[in-house]
Write a protein that holds these residues in place. Structure first.
Motif, short mmCIF file in Angstrom:
data_model
loop_
_atom_site.label_atom_id
_atom_site.label_comp_id
_atom_site.label_asym_id
_atom_site.label_seq_id
_atom_site.Cartn_x
_atom_site.Cartn_y
_atom_site.Cartn_z
N SER A 17 -12.27 -25.80 -64.35
CA SER A 17 -13.20 -26.07 -65.44
C SER A 17 -13.22 -24.86 -66.36
CB SER A 17 -14.61 -26.33 -64.90
OG SER A 17 -14.63 -27.45 -64.04
N VAL A 18 -13.74 -25.05 -67.57
CA VAL A 18 -13.86 -23.97 -68.55
C VAL A 18 -15.31 -23.93 -69.03
CG1 VAL A 18 -13.19 -23.16 -70.83
CG2 VAL A 18 -11.46 -24.06 -69.28
N LEU A 19 -15.89 -22.75 -69.01
CA LEU A 19 -17.24 -22.52 -69.54
C LEU A 19 -17.13 -21.66 -70.79
CD1 LEU A 19 -20.37 -22.72 -69.12
CD2 LEU A 19 -20.19 -20.52 -67.91
N VAL A 20 -17.72 -22.12 -71.90
CA VAL A 20 -17.77 -21.32 -73.12
C VAL A 20 -19.03 -20.46 -73.06
CG1 VAL A 20 -17.82 -21.33 -75.63
CG2 VAL A 20 -16.51 -23.08 -74.41
N VAL A 21 -18.86 -19.14 -72.98
CA VAL A 21 -20.00 -18.25 -72.81
C VAL A 21 -20.58 -17.86 -74.17
CG1 VAL A 21 -19.22 -17.43 -70.56
CG2 VAL A 21 -18.49 -16.22 -72.62
N ASP A 22 -21.57 -16.98 -74.16
CA ASP A 22 -22.40 -16.76 -75.35
C ASP A 22 -21.65 -16.21 -76.56
OD1 ASP A 22 -22.41 -14.46 -73.43
OD2 ASP A 22 -23.43 -13.46 -75.08
N ASP A 23 -20.53 -15.50 -76.35
CA ASP A 23 -19.79 -14.98 -77.51
C ASP A 23 -18.63 -15.88 -77.89
OD1 ASP A 23 -17.94 -14.48 -75.50
OD2 ASP A 23 -17.56 -12.40 -76.11
N GLY A 24 -18.57 -17.10 -77.32
CA GLY A 24 -17.55 -18.06 -77.67
C GLY A 24 -16.29 -18.00 -76.83
N THR A 25 -16.19 -17.06 -75.90
CA THR A 25 -15.01 -16.94 -75.06
C THR A 25 -14.99 -18.04 -74.00
OG1 THR A 25 -14.93 -14.55 -75.38
CG2 THR A 25 -13.74 -15.43 -73.48
N GLU A 26 -13.83 -18.64 -73.78
CA GLU A 26 -13.66 -19.63 -72.73
C GLU A 26 -13.34 -18.91 -71.42
OE1 GLU A 26 -10.61 -22.31 -74.04
OE2 GLU A 26 -12.00 -23.43 -75.32
N HIS A 83 -7.46 -12.84 -69.01
CA HIS A 83 -6.61 -13.03 -67.85
C HIS A 83 -6.48 -14.52 -67.53
CE1 HIS A 83 -8.08 -8.89 -67.39
NE2 HIS A 83 -7.14 -8.66 -66.52
N GLY A 84 -5.38 -14.88 -66.90
CA GLY A 84 -5.21 -16.24 -66.41
C GLY A 84 -5.40 -17.28 -67.49
N MET A 85 -6.24 -18.28 -67.22
CA MET A 85 -6.48 -19.38 -68.15
C MET A 85 -7.67 -19.14 -69.07
SD MET A 85 -5.83 -22.69 -65.70
CE MET A 85 -4.37 -22.82 -64.68
N SER A 86 -8.29 -17.97 -68.99
CA SER A 86 -9.44 -17.68 -69.84
C SER A 86 -9.01 -17.20 -71.22
CB SER A 86 -10.35 -16.65 -69.18
OG SER A 86 -11.00 -17.21 -68.05
N GLY A 87 -9.97 -17.15 -72.15
CA GLY A 87 -9.68 -16.77 -73.53
C GLY A 87 -9.15 -15.36 -73.65
N LYS A 88 -8.30 -15.16 -74.66
CA LYS A 88 -7.63 -13.88 -74.88
C LYS A 88 -8.07 -13.27 -76.21
CE LYS A 88 -4.81 -14.83 -71.35
NZ LYS A 88 -5.17 -16.23 -71.08
N ARG A 105 -22.06 -14.16 -64.14
CA ARG A 105 -23.42 -14.68 -63.95
C ARG A 105 -23.60 -16.02 -64.66
NH1 ARG A 105 -27.91 -10.11 -64.68
NH2 ARG A 105 -29.14 -11.69 -63.59
N ALA A 106 -22.94 -16.19 -65.80
CA ALA A 106 -23.03 -17.48 -66.50
C ALA A 106 -22.37 -18.58 -65.68
CB ALA A 106 -22.38 -17.37 -67.88
#
Length: 272
Positions: A17-26, A83-88, A105-106
């Motif tokens: 799954s992907v969570l978009v955190v507060d600064d817009g990073t996936e 890193h990995g599948m997260s935003g760069k 924590r998110a």
């Protein structure tokens, strides 16, 4: 991180799954359920990898995920930003272990659980320590690949691996041969398809602001390799955390995390 990226076999594919955190990073996170036929523990184990790695390499590929699911644990592995599948991003302002701890924590909040057991290695160990110092949901804590540097420097031991040297190597700014530790990280990062500008940005932003170790109340296990230059004198870190245990396995910074004794210590501590 010099051992094979898939030394122990990745096992079953996760649900990702992907969570978009507060600064817009996936922020990608990978989920595995306990093996069939075992008595499940309702508290998930959350894993955070080290610099240049990602969940599927560090934790699934080296057998830790399979060992935990066989012991009845639900597992969630987080790919750190960059890193990995997260935003760069090539921007150092978007990195640093405190920022990664907020991401962690998110993800924990999104799981909707009352408690987690948390495991981090190297960069991920600093993230895990920062999280455990602030997050009451951490039931148990395991940190590997770090030692006295957390206490004396405030994060990963940059006395051994200076931030600027590492960042310049990932940006190919130094025409000379890199130090052996950096050469190994470059080779590993290339093997796993890492994003070099993002790694350089994280190297620039590596946390040196200290960790409130006195605030950690979760039972804690410190694991280090006996030949790991980034985890020298791990007893200094263990002694700074109330009631922490220390376990030393054979290996350097890249090989210790893949040692079967490392997996056994993690499972024994979290599932014993």
């Amino acid at each position: 991180m010099a051992d094979s990226p898939a030394a122990a076999g990745a096992g079953p594919a996760p649900r990702t799954s992907v969570l978009v955190v507060d600064d817009g990073t996936e922020v990608a996170h990978h989920h595995w359920e306990p093996d069939a036929g075992v008595d499940p523990d309702p508290v998930p184990v959350v894993l955070h990898h080290g610099f240049s790695a990602h969940t599927l390499v560090e934790w699934a590929g080296r057998g830790t995920v399979a060992a935990l699911t066989a012991a009845g644990r639900r597992v969630v592995g987080i790919d750190a930003r960059g890193h990995g599948m997260s935003g760069k991003s090539p921007d150092p302002a978007r990195y640093g272990e405190p920022r990664m701890a907020r991401d962690l924590r998110a993800v924990v909040a999104a799981l909707g659980v009352a408690a987690v057991d948390l495991v981090g290695y190297s960069m991920g160990a600093v993230v895990a320590l920062l999280t455990a110092a602030e997050e009451p949901a951490v039931r148990r804590l395991v940190v590997g690949g770090v030692g006295a540097g957390v206490v004396e420097v405030g994060g990963v031991d940059t006395r051994v691996l200076p931030n600027d040297v590492l960042a310049d190597a990932f940006l190919a700014r130094d025409p000379g041969p890199p130090p052996p530790e950096v050469a190994g990280m470059l080779a590993f990062a290339a093997a796993v398809g890492a994003d070099f500008p993002s790694l350089a940005a994280q190297a620039r932003a590596a946390h040196q602001g200290g960790v409130d170790l006195a605030a950690i109340t979760a039972p804690t296990l410190v694991i280090s390799g006996d030949d790991d230059p980034l985890a020298r004198r791990p007893h200094v870190l263990a002694d700074a955390i109330a009631g922490a245990r220390l376990h030393v396995v054979a290996g350097d910074h890249g090989t210790a995390v893949g040692n079967p004794a490392f997996r056994a210590a993690v499972v024994g501590f979290l599932c014993g």
